[in-house]
Motif scaffolding. Sequence first.
Motif, short mmCIF file in Angstrom:
data_model
loop_
_atom_site.label_atom_id
_atom_site.label_comp_id
_atom_site.label_asym_id
_atom_site.label_seq_id
_atom_site.Cartn_x
_atom_site.Cartn_y
_atom_site.Cartn_z
N MET A 1 0.89 -1.08 0.10
CA MET A 1 -0.03 0.27 0.02
C MET A 1 0.93 1.13 0.08
O MET A 1 1.84 1.09 0.55
N ASP A 2 0.60 2.23 -0.88
CA ASP A 2 1.22 3.65 -0.89
C ASP A 2 1.38 4.16 0.47
O ASP A 2 0.44 4.07 1.38
N VAL A 3 2.49 4.65 1.04
CA VAL A 3 2.72 5.40 2.17
C VAL A 3 1.68 6.24 2.47
O VAL A 3 1.44 6.57 3.83
N ARG A 4 1.30 7.31 1.69
CA ARG A 4 0.24 8.15 1.93
C ARG A 4 -0.91 7.94 2.31
O ARG A 4 -1.65 8.22 2.92
N LYS A 5 -1.42 6.73 1.55
CA LYS A 5 -2.44 6.18 1.80
C LYS A 5 -2.65 5.50 3.31
O LYS A 5 -3.38 5.59 3.97
N VAL A 6 -1.56 4.82 3.89
CA VAL A 6 -1.38 4.21 4.96
C VAL A 6 -1.40 5.28 6.10
O VAL A 6 -1.98 5.34 7.17
N PHE A 7 -0.49 6.33 5.91
CA PHE A 7 -0.51 7.47 6.75
C PHE A 7 -1.82 8.31 6.95
O PHE A 7 -2.45 8.36 7.97
N GLY A 8 -2.60 8.26 5.56
CA GLY A 8 -4.16 9.02 5.96
C GLY A 8 -4.98 8.24 6.43
O GLY A 8 -5.85 8.83 7.14
N THR A 9 -4.97 6.78 6.32
CA THR A 9 -5.80 5.93 6.64
C THR A 9 -5.69 6.03 8.26
O THR A 9 -6.68 6.17 9.05
N ASN A 10 -4.43 5.82 8.83
CA ASN A 10 -4.02 6.01 10.25
C ASN A 10 -4.69 7.38 10.83
O ASN A 10 -5.12 7.33 11.73
N VAL A 11 -4.47 8.49 10.06
CA VAL A 11 -4.73 9.80 10.80
C VAL A 11 -6.44 9.80 10.88
O VAL A 11 -6.88 10.10 12.12
N ARG A 12 -6.93 9.22 9.89
CA ARG A 12 -8.46 9.26 10.07
C ARG A 12 -9.00 8.26 11.14
O ARG A 12 -10.03 8.75 11.77
N ARG A 13 -8.58 7.18 11.13
CA ARG A 13 -8.98 6.32 12.08
C ARG A 13 -8.78 6.73 13.53
O ARG A 13 -9.54 6.87 14.36
N LEU A 14 -7.69 7.32 13.89
CA LEU A 14 -7.17 7.84 15.05
C LEU A 14 -8.09 9.13 15.16
O LEU A 14 -8.49 9.17 16.34
N ARG A 15 -8.24 9.85 14.41
CA ARG A 15 -9.11 11.15 14.56
C ARG A 15 -10.25 10.86 15.00
O ARG A 15 -10.82 11.65 15.89
N LEU A 16 -11.06 9.94 14.26
CA LEU A 16 -12.23 9.31 14.47
C LEU A 16 -12.53 8.79 15.92
O LEU A 16 -13.54 9.03 16.71
N GLU A 17 -11.37 7.99 16.28
CA GLU A 17 -11.33 7.42 17.61
C GLU A 17 -11.52 8.42 18.75
O GLU A 17 -12.11 8.20 19.96
N ARG A 18 -10.92 9.37 18.42
CA ARG A 18 -10.84 10.44 19.37
C ARG A 18 -12.21 11.47 19.35
O ARG A 18 -12.18 12.35 20.22
N ARG A 41 -7.20 11.29 2.49
CA ARG A 41 -7.57 10.69 1.29
C ARG A 41 -6.34 10.36 0.37
O ARG A 41 -6.33 9.68 -0.47
N GLY A 42 -5.13 10.36 0.88
CA GLY A 42 -3.76 9.92 0.27
C GLY A 42 -3.39 10.75 -0.91
O GLY A 42 -2.64 10.34 -1.78
N LEU A 43 -4.07 12.10 -1.00
CA LEU A 43 -3.91 12.84 -1.91
C LEU A 43 -2.67 13.80 -1.69
O LEU A 43 -2.03 14.53 -2.55
N ARG A 44 -2.46 14.18 -0.49
CA ARG A 44 -1.26 15.00 -0.14
C ARG A 44 -0.19 14.18 0.61
O ARG A 44 -0.32 12.84 0.94
N ASN A 45 0.94 14.74 0.48
CA ASN A 45 2.22 14.09 0.83
C ASN A 45 2.95 15.36 1.87
O ASN A 45 3.71 15.98 1.40
N PRO A 46 2.69 15.06 3.02
CA PRO A 46 3.20 16.18 4.05
C PRO A 46 4.59 15.69 4.41
O PRO A 46 5.04 14.89 4.19
N SER A 47 5.10 17.01 4.45
CA SER A 47 6.49 17.01 4.82
C SER A 47 6.71 16.49 6.16
O SER A 47 5.74 16.26 6.91
N LEU A 48 7.89 16.13 6.76
CA LEU A 48 8.23 15.42 8.00
C LEU A 48 7.75 16.68 9.26
O LEU A 48 7.20 16.03 10.12
#
Length: 71
Positions: A1-18, A41-48
Amino acid sequence: MDVRKVFGTNVRRLRLERGLSQEEFGFAAGIDRTYVSGVERGLRNPSLVLAEKFAKGLGIELHELLRPREQ
């Protein structure tokens, strides 16, 4: 899976859990809501630096956002 998708999916899951909307999370983390949406949505590639803001806003370590969830 694309790292942007992994990152975005995790952000969304954790944000909703909170129980946070994108707007609430963005405000607390200092990130624009539209940017949060693009990352989730995996469309952005955030800087570190921004990736660290996401992690701090969620109260976790950065590496946790990069780890794919086990199926």
